[in-house]
Design a protein around this motif. Structure first.
Motif, short mmCIF file in Angstrom:
data_model
loop_
_atom_site.label_atom_id
_atom_site.label_comp_id
_atom_site.label_asym_id
_atom_site.label_seq_id
_atom_site.Cartn_x
_atom_site.Cartn_y
_atom_site.Cartn_z
N CYS A 15 83.05 16.25 36.23
CA CYS A 15 82.86 17.54 35.88
C CYS A 15 82.45 18.26 37.26
O CYS A 15 81.07 17.70 37.55
CB CYS A 15 82.14 18.21 34.76
SG CYS A 15 81.99 19.87 34.54
N CYS A 32 75.20 23.10 34.12
CA CYS A 32 75.21 22.55 33.01
C CYS A 32 74.21 21.33 32.99
O CYS A 32 74.30 20.50 33.66
CB CYS A 32 76.60 22.19 32.71
SG CYS A 32 76.86 21.57 30.92
N CYS A 69 78.47 15.55 32.56
CA CYS A 69 79.84 14.72 32.43
C CYS A 69 80.36 14.24 33.87
O CYS A 69 80.21 15.13 34.62
CB CYS A 69 80.88 15.46 31.82
SG CYS A 69 80.37 16.07 30.16
S1 SF4 Z 1 82.50 18.91 31.05
FE1 SF4 Z 1 80.90 20.02 32.60
S2 SF4 Z 1 80.42 21.97 31.79
FE2 SF4 Z 1 81.47 20.76 30.07
S3 SF4 Z 1 79.70 20.03 29.02
FE3 SF4 Z 1 80.46 18.38 30.58
S4 SF4 Z 1 78.93 18.88 32.33
FE4 SF4 Z 1 78.79 20.70 30.98
#
Ligand code: SF4
Length: 347
Positions: free
Chosen positions: A118, A111, A115
């Protein structure tokens, strides 16, 4: 011809344009391949008198080309890792609910949203999943693992709106009654707040589909620190897109709020959140942050105590919000929210 990527009307259109055939054979193809996992569809009664057609279709048919390389189950929560044709690894989770199972699917390898809390973000972004790689996760769960799944949440690896076209086609394929047959109201797309994606979805006629938004803080400073997307689409812009979203009258927006000790768990944070959400019809899913096997993650974020989660939930309830508390299922498997890392081995 990849039936994991096609709706009934698309298969019918294909058969009509190419062979002058239609729904009769399209229905048989989807029933055999998607519902039963039978790739020898030429043996189906519908093809008894159409062997030449069956042979032709068989030659074009692309059976699933991925493998489940690992799976682990705990408290009925099952995480499985799939190796795709190019070697990329993705994770999916079967989560038991009261009356049914929900499948959490990935939409990207990695991704790019970054975040900070995460696991997926740490590995960076590799590529978007193709439609059949998204729908294949439900195929695997049902056919290869024998799980009964009636709900799908797009909450695994990746930001679904960052792979918008493939996401929407996967939703249409899932929703097809002749194929996977998952009701739209049993599907939830979860976004970190990619405003153009919310706006695009709003223009499609999918009112029964649930939309979940990861908010995690109603303070721009804190949210930008947790989620870089907030610098591009700050809270006010996000709320405007949500207010404009054409919500079905019996539905509500789902707000995800991962509670992290000392970051977004104060009474003031609850007040800010209630204020922010006041003009919206929402249900808040309050999730205990899951740092995996440690009490504090590598990013320095700590798990909240159960009492603190209860207190924060009480604040929100007193402020008039409808709150559902979630102690992220599958914590020990690192299969909770924001915990899918694409790791080769499940530890
Ligand atoms: S929580 Fe993780 S998987 Fe979801 S958008 Fe944020 S970085 Fe991407």
């Amino acid at each position: 011809m990849n039936l994991l990527e096609m709706t009934f009307s698309q298969v019918t259109g294909f058969l009509k344009s190419r062979y002058g055939r239609g729904e009769f054979h399209a229905g048989a193809l989807l029933r055999e391949v998607i519902k039963k996992g039978n790739h020898d569809f030429e043996q189906a009664p519908e093809f008894e008198r159409s062997q030449a057609l069956a042979d032709d279709l068989k030659a074009m048919h692309a059976p699933p080309d991925f493998t489940i390389t690992d799976q682990v189950e705990q408290d009925n929560t099952l995480k499985f890792v799939t190796r795709l044709q190019d070697g990329a690894l993705i994770e999916s989770v079967v989560i038991p609910m009261k009356r049914y199972n929900t499948l959490c699917v990935s939409t990207q390898v990695g991704c790019r949203m970054g975040c900070r809390f995460c696991e997926t973000a740490k590995a960076g972004f590799k590529r978007n999943l193709l439609v059949h790689e998204i729908t294949g996760q439900l195929y695997s769960a049902r056919i290869m693992l024998g799980k009964e799944i009636s709900n799908v949440v797009f909450m695994g690896m990746g930001e679904p709106f960052d792979n918008f076209d493939n996401l929407i086609q996967a939703i249409r394929v899932f929703n097809d009654q002749k194929g996977f047959d998952v009701a739209l109201r049993h599907m939830t797309v979860s976004t970190c707040g990619l405003v153009p994606g919310i706006e695009r979805l709003a223009k499609l006629d999918l009112p029964q589909l649930s939309l979940a938004i990861s908010v995690h803080s109603a303070d721009d400073r804190v949210r930008s620190d947790l989620m870089p997307i907030n610098r591009r689409y700050p809270l006010a812009e996000l709320r405007k897109a949500l207010m404009d979203y054409p919500l079905h009258k019996r539905r509500f927006l789902l707000v995800e709020y991962v509670l992290i000790k000392g970051v977004n768990d104060s009474k003031e944070a609850a007040l800010q959140l209630a204020d922010y959400l006041a003009p919206l019809k929402v249900r808040v899913n309050l999730i205990a942050y899951n740092p995996g096997r440690e009490d504090i993650s590598a990013s320095g974020f700590a798990r909240v105590a159960d009492d603190d989660l209860n207190t924060f939930s009480d604040y929100l309830t007193e402020l008039g919000l409808f709150v559902v508390k979630r102690w992220s299922k599958g914590q020990e498997l690192m299969a909770g929210c924001g915990q899918l890392s694409g790791a080769d081995e499940i530890r």
